[in-house]
Write a protein that holds these residues in place. Structure first.
Motif: not given
Length: 251
Positions: A98, A144, A151-152, A206, A234, A236-237, A241
């Motif tokens: 990513l 991240r 975002i993640a 997040l 992982h 992710y939002r 994303y």
């Protein structure tokens, strides 16, 4: 061969052809893989058995198999043998993190390291890394960010002794870049994408409300020898994303 639809007895090599024997063999194996006769996970007979059955040398067998390993169609796994990879893409895989993808898009990735160090291997870690003898793993957990916005949430298991990145290195580079810099040649990956709702912990890390939609990704990454070098899970939002996939048409 373990798959009932195909066996090495179907191979036919022409000793008088100007096409090298290894190339003839590689072409027929590729056709069996592309046509589905050799399914993902199927194992080839060992080199000695194939050489005896076809009446050619082991180096010729090895050259043919290596060309398909390089093409991303086969993988060598210690203790298992040579297998058709789970990935059906008939090309050398280019795996990216990513961090790398965000940089390529002109974003400014950031990282908050939450966990980075050795821990006792759980049953989940042992299974994920496909290593029954494993006693410890290197665990990495980080958030991240893009332009300082989370975002993640990223978790990874690594086999012990592979790399021992510092927190500063994890903030400055993607995991795959660190692996490649250590001389590890990433060959293939099996990836699963799904979704779930955010837990209280997810929400706090997040910046999403509890119950918000999250994308999930589980990925097992192999090196050229078929060894698992990384397992990642992982989230992710979904609001920030998405996964963009290109699918080939039917042949």
């Amino acid at each position: 061969m373990t798959t009932p639809e195909w066996s090495a007895a179907s191979l036919r090599l022409d000793q008088d052809s100007p096409i090298p024997l290894y190339a003839q063999l590689a072409t027929q194996l590729r056709e069996a893989i592309d046509g589905g006769a050799l399914a993902p996970g199927a194992r080839l007979d060992n080199e000695t058995e194939l050489a005896a059955r076809l009446g050619i040398s082991r180096p010729t067998i090895r050259q043919a198999i290596q060309s398909l390993v390089d093409a991303g169609l086969l993988v060598r796994k210690r203790g298992v043998g040579t297998q058709v990879v789970h990935n059906k893409v008939a090309r050398q895989l280019r795996l990216s993190s990513l961090f790398d993808d965000l940089t390529r898009l002109g974003k400014h990735p950031g990282t908050r390291v939450l966990t980075n160090g050795a821990e006792t291997a759980s049953e989940h870690a042992i299974g994920a890394l496909e290593a029954p003898e494993l006693e410890s793993v290197h665990r990495i957990e980080r958030v991240r960010l893009v332009d300082e916005e989370p975002i993640a949430l990223m978790n990874n298991y690594l086999p012990p002794g592979l790399i021992t990145p510092s927190d500063a290195e994890l903030r400055a580079k993607g995991l795959y870049e660190l692996l490649r810099s250590a001389g590890i040649r990433l060959h293939a990956a099996h990836q699963n994408i799904g979704a779930r709702n955010a837990t209280e912990e997810d929400a706090e890390l997040l910046g999403e409300p509890v119950g918000a939609a999250l994308l999930t990704m589980h990925r097992t990454t192999y090196d050229e020898n078929g060894r698992v070098v990384e397992y990642g899970w992982h989230v992710y939002r979904a609001s920030r994303y998405s996964f963009d996939l290109t699918l080939p048409g039917a042949r």
